[in-house]
Scaffold this active site. Structure first.
Site, PDB file in Angstrom:
ATOM      1  N   LYS A 268       0.590  -1.002   0.298  1.00  0.00           N
ATOM      2  CA  LYS A 268      -0.076  -0.371  -0.421  1.00  0.00           C
ATOM      3  C   LYS A 268       1.078   0.714   0.205  1.00  0.00           C
ATOM      4  CE  LYS A 268      -4.707  -0.186   1.679  1.00  0.00           C
ATOM      5  NZ  LYS A 268      -5.891   0.254   3.258  1.00  0.00           N
ATOM      6  N   GLU A 353     -20.687  -6.952   8.687  1.00  0.00           N
ATOM      7  CA  GLU A 353     -21.260  -6.167   9.804  1.00  0.00           C
ATOM      8  C   GLU A 353     -22.285  -7.311  10.526  1.00  0.00           C
ATOM      9  OE1 GLU A 353     -19.402  -2.829   6.911  1.00  0.00           O
ATOM     10  OE2 GLU A 353     -19.918  -5.872   6.258  1.00  0.00           O
ATOM     11  N   ARG A 381     -25.844  -3.231   5.762  1.00  0.00           N
ATOM     12  CA  ARG A 381     -25.645  -4.812   4.829  1.00  0.00           C
ATOM     13  C   ARG A 381     -26.160  -5.904   6.260  1.00  0.00           C
ATOM     14  NH1 ARG A 381     -21.012  -5.051   1.695  1.00  0.00           N
ATOM     15  NH2 ARG A 381     -19.814  -6.264   2.942  1.00  0.00           N
TER      16      ARG A 381
END
Length: 616
Positions: A268, A353, A381
């Site tokens: 990253k 979630e 979700r």
């Protein structure tokens, strides 16, 4: 469109540098997702070299890693409009380009979409192959494994590019594993493996069994065992910044005509030293100075998220039964501060979630008081868990919904417009919202004391209403508050952060009409249950209710109030709602978006004056 396929290796590597520089220049000016995008440049260039983006579905997950793809597919000249109102989206968007196969702002859907696309391609008899680009933690959600499970069964041609930029799936096991993995990425190994499988099919059972055990013994040292056990081919880990190695791996995967996982390890922030390896702080950024890395704009007022973290830390210090969870957003929700101070009581469960809510339901059953911190848009979700695991049993859980209302540059997939609409229909659930920093602290204390499931919402950034504008009072179940007693026909009824906008509009109108338009200002506080006594009183003296709320009109505060009036057989009150119309809200700075929707304070005042000019 950049013709990647015509380039030689030297030109491809030079292109990667140009793409990275363009992304850095643009994101430093506009803000956006930085580290994951500059870390995925070589992967996307290699994808475009091997596959045909004009016919092969490129399915990005979450799609915040797709900036290089946008630049390659004809959006270079418009890229400086990234995330601006009317400009290029920060996510893939089919209405923006034919090369964007699907819109995606929530995670972990790419493999499911690729499975569906592979079925359609097979039924139509076409020579195409879906390419799912997944990573950045998205493999932590259950839907990804549901899709892998079916794909391993139906075995339709499909390439899954696993961008492992956090070592979240597996780590190489020493030099032997690195060597073996590189060997597995080559055509020689894949050809050898195919021949071995054909050879084993002709061998006696005993000999074939021993040979297969030997093969499994080799595979156990590789990260691909999990995928191969599901019935998928595996290639990798491949150096995700080596264009030549990636092209070779993708070419092999494409030619296999099977479901294949290409596991690429990337860094990253690659190419911008300040962002390299910083997994959270450089993920999504506001505009910043490229040389220093410092943010250009810093708000003086504390964000609602920071206030949530402070208030919850204080409450958790006072009450040892408070626990908390977030789903891959510890920094975004402020839960990271509590995870550090109370590591045994606060958790990040990754992009899950449903699991976050269900697990906290069990903790509530055991006598704890869970605070579930999830963005408004992401709580969708876990809707079934809110209903099935929390509300039916009337458990003492608290839903803290960050990023409620317009969130700005992230656009349609992230706007927190629907939480009131989808939560209001659930029995046992209490719903309320603070209007300012002071009332937020009291709202959270109320949430702790409340019996049964409850939910409160708060905005991205600071509250619109200045601290101290109105005295904050202790919350009482189902009780609203008249903040200003007006003398006219109109009442401004506001909910949550929109109290600030209603108050600003009221001040503008008072000035423009020399005090003649003097509406009462009401903070609804609770939308479920409503303050029936207060509303009946308002209906007796205010015949026009202007509703201010950062929510969708459909099922929103205005419709809730209209239903109340009908139930009470009050037919002489007219409601005008300044909520969001029945359409998805595009990206852009919040002020620009509100102006375009005609719901900023100035636009609201113009509409009200136009309606009431003959009455003032």
């Amino acid at each position: 469109m950049i013709d990647v396929k015509s380039m030689n290796m030297e030109e491809l590597e030079a292109l990667c540098g140009k793409l990275r520089d363009k992304i850095l220049q643009t994101v430093s000016a506009n803000g956006g997702h930085l580290s994951s995008n500059i870390g995925a440049v070589e992967l996307i260039v290699a994808m475009h070299y091997v596959f045909d983006a004009a016919k092969d579905p490129f399915i990005f997950d979450v799609s915040h890693q797709s900036y290089a793809h946008k630049l390659i597919t004809g959006r270079w000249d418009k890229f400086d409009t990234l995330r601006k109102f009317g400009g290029i989206s920060g996510y893939t968007k089919p209405s923006e380009s034919k090369y964007d196969y699907f819109i995606a702002g929530h995670s972990s859907t790419s493999i499911s979409l690729a499975v569906g696309a592979s079925k359609a391609i097979k039924l139509k008899g076409e020579d195409r192959i879906p390419v799912a680009f997944i990573g950045d933690g998205s493999m932590s959600a259950g839907i990804a494994y549901e899709a892998l499970n079916e794909l391993g069964d139906i075995k339709n041609p499909c390439v899954i590019v696993l961008n492992d930029n956090e070592m979240s799936i597996s780590k190489p096991i020493g030099a032997f594993s690195n060597y073996l993995s590189q060997m597995m990425a080559g055509p020689l190994y894949q050809k050898f493996k195919s021949r071995v499988e054909r050879f084993l099919s002709y061998m006696p059972d005993g000999a074939a069994y021993m040979a297969r055990r030997m093969e499994e013994g080799i595979r156990i040292f590789t990260p691909g065992m999990f995928f191969e056990e599901l019935g998928l081919e595996y290639i990798g880990p491949v150096n995700g910044h080596d264009v030549r190695a990636l092209i070779e791996a993708f070419s092999v995967a494409k030619g296999m005509k099977k479901p294949v996982v290409v596991h690429a390890q990337t860094l990253k922030g690659k190419g911008y030293e300040k962002a390299e390896g910083h997994l959270a702080s450089w993920h999504g950024v506001s505009p910043f100075d490229l040389q220093s890395g410092e943010a250009i704009k810093k708000s003086a007022a504390k964000s609602a998220t920071a206030l949530f973290a402070e208030n919850l830390t204080q409450l958790a210090s006072e009450h040892k039964n408070i626990v908390g969870v977030t789903a891959a957003m510890p920094t975004g929700t402020g839960i990271d501060a509590l995870m550090e101070r109370f590591p045994d009581r606060f958790w990040d469960v990754a992009i899950a979630e449903q699991h976050a809510v269900a697990s906290m339901a069990a903790m509530a059953k055991e006598g704890f008081k869970p605070f579930i911190a999830i963005y408004s848009t992401f709580l969708q979700r876990a809707f079934d868990q809110v209903v099935h695991d929390c509300a039916i049993m009337n458990l003492n859980v608290v839903f803290a919904m960050d990023r409620a209302g317009i969130v700005g540059e992230d656009g349609e997939t992230h706007q927190g417009a629907f939480d009131v609409s989808y939560l209001n229909l659930i029995p046992n659930l209490t719903i309320f919202a603070p209007r300012c920093a002071d009332s937020f602290r009291l709202a959270m204390r109320y949430a702790y004391a409340h019996e049964g499931p409850c939910a409160f919402r708060y905005p991205r950034g600071a509250f619109a209403l200045a601290q101290g504008e109105f005295e904050a009072r202790e919350l009482r179940l189902g009780k609203g508050e008249i903040l200003v007693e007006g003398g006219g026909k109109a009442a401004f009824i506001a909910y949550g952060n929109a109290v600030g906008k209603a108050n600003a509009a009221r001040k503008i109108l008072l000035e423009k009409t020399d005090g003649k338009f003097d509406p009462s200002l009401v903070d609804l506080v609770f939308v479920k249950p409503l303050d029936c006594e207060l509303l009946q009183e308002l209906a007796g003296r205010h015949k026009i209710w202007y509703v201010f709320s950062d929510t969708a009109k459909k099922g929103g505060v205005g419709e809730i109030l209209a239903a109340f009036l009908q139930e009470q057989r009050i037919f002489d009150v007219h409601i005008v709602s300044f909520e969001f119309d029945d359409a998805f809200i595009s990206h852009g700075a919040t002020a620009d978006v509100e102006r375009a929707l005609g719901i900023d304070a100035a636009s609201v005042c113009e509409k009200i004056l136009a309606e009431t000019a003959d009455q003032i």
